[in-house]
Design an enzyme around this catalytic site. Structure first.
Site, PDB file in Angstrom:
ATOM      1  N   SER A 137       0.847  -1.195   0.000  1.00 42.82           N
ATOM      2  CA  SER A 137       0.000   0.000   0.000  1.00 42.82           C
ATOM      3  C   SER A 137       0.879   1.240   0.000  1.00 42.82           C
ATOM      4  CB  SER A 137      -0.892   0.007   1.249  1.00 42.82           C
ATOM      5  OG  SER A 137      -1.551   1.246   1.411  1.00 42.82           O
ATOM      6  N   TYR A 150      -2.143  -1.437  10.625  1.00 42.87           N
ATOM      7  CA  TYR A 150      -2.319  -1.555   9.176  1.00 42.87           C
ATOM      8  C   TYR A 150      -1.107  -0.991   8.441  1.00 42.87           C
ATOM      9  CZ  TYR A 150      -4.133  -0.922   4.475  1.00 42.87           C
ATOM     10  OH  TYR A 150      -4.291  -0.959   3.114  1.00 42.87           O
ATOM     11  N   SER A 153       2.006  -3.132   9.012  1.00 42.46           N
ATOM     12  CA  SER A 153       1.979  -4.421   8.316  1.00 42.46           C
ATOM     13  C   SER A 153       2.222  -4.246   6.825  1.00 42.46           C
ATOM     14  CB  SER A 153       0.642  -5.132   8.565  1.00 42.46           C
ATOM     15  OG  SER A 153      -0.436  -4.427   7.989  1.00 42.46           O
ATOM     16  N   LYS A 154       1.750  -3.154   6.254  1.00 41.28           N
ATOM     17  CA  LYS A 154       1.993  -2.895   4.840  1.00 41.28           C
ATOM     18  C   LYS A 154       3.461  -2.536   4.599  1.00 41.28           C
ATOM     19  CE  LYS A 154      -2.093  -3.755   3.236  1.00 41.28           C
ATOM     20  NZ  LYS A 154      -2.328  -4.874   2.306  1.00 41.28           N
TER      21      LYS A 154
END
Length: 259
Positions: A137, A150, A153-154
């Site tokens: 992302s 989030y 983790s990306k």
């Protein structure tokens, strides 16, 4: 010989769009998702549009050892393309979000993706060919207050993909990290009703266009794919402002788009 592609999170959004592109190029498909209703709809739609075999697996990728289960259930069929697309977001301060949901996210984004990649990679290396597409992302390029797990983790997915892409040079196997910005998918519905992802219309991309960009990058063996000129610029913003400033900017964007 017909090749096989395995796609996680394939029932809708970018996973479904990537499945369409693979089917159009003659790949047989193994579609994996937790949403059985949309998974079966996707299977029917693709079979009606293309002459390919479509198999489905209903799997919760947040469960331990699910990657092993997947390989056993597909009878270790050679996977020529692996698309690690499954994922979701969670909005809120880390102190107040639910650990159980965050643990699920870490399993889906990191543990299952990494394990499945390792298992599929073994066969690819033996055959001397294969392509892996990991869904990272634009969030991977900076910390993300109010969506800390989030974003982190990306970042892992981007770093992991770049590292093993380097290790695999000369093997015939390539790894691509697709790093889209905001994209019109069902992702926004999963995060929270009060998130910026539900409210931002600026720079919102079409899922089919993002999928095509990532697909072409994967087929060319490109390591990092960032669709959109603005997103490419935003991925380099750390060159122009301090990391702490970039973090504050993300925090302000998140807060401005809450109810």
């Amino acid at each position: 010989m017909t090749k096989t592609a395995l796609i996680t999170g394939a029932a809708s959004g970018l996973g479904y769009e990537l499945a369409l592109l693979l089917a159009n190029d003659g790949y047989n498909l193994i579609l994996i998702d937790i949403d059985n209703t949309n998974l079966q709809i996707a299977k029917t739609d693709i079979e009606n549009m293309f002459s390919c075999n479509v198999s489905t697996l209903l799997k919760d990728l947040s469960k331990p050892n699910v990657a092993t289960e997947i390989m056993e259930e597909i009878n270790h069929v050679p996977v020529d393309v692996l698309v690690n697309n499954a994922g979701f977001g969670l909005f809120g301060t880390f102190a107040n979000t639910e650990w159980e949901r965050e643990l699920d996210m870490l399993h889906v984004h990191i543990l299952t993706t990494t394990h499945l990649t390792k298992l599929v990679l073994e066969g690819m290396l033996k055959r001397g060919s294969g392509k892996i597409l990991n869904m990272s992302s634009l969030a991977a390029f900076q910390p993300g207050p109010l969506m800390s797990i989030y974003y982190a983790s990306k970042s892992y997915l981007l770093s992991f993909s770049e590292a093993i892409a380097n290790e695999l040079k000369g093997t015939g196997v390539t790894v691509t990290a697709l790093c889209p910005g905001p994209t019109k998918t069902s992702f926004q519905k999963v995060v929270s009703k009060n998130t910026s992802e539900n409210k931002i219309s600026f720079n919102m991309a079409c899922a089919s266009e993002v999928a095509l960009y990532g697909y072409n990058a994967m087929q060319k063996g490109k390591t990092v794919a960032i669709p959109g000129i603005l997103n490419k610029f935003l991925s380099t913003i750390h060159r122009f402002v301090s990391r702490s400033m970039a973090t504050r900017i993300v925090r302000n964007l998140q807060e401005k788009n809450r109810d």
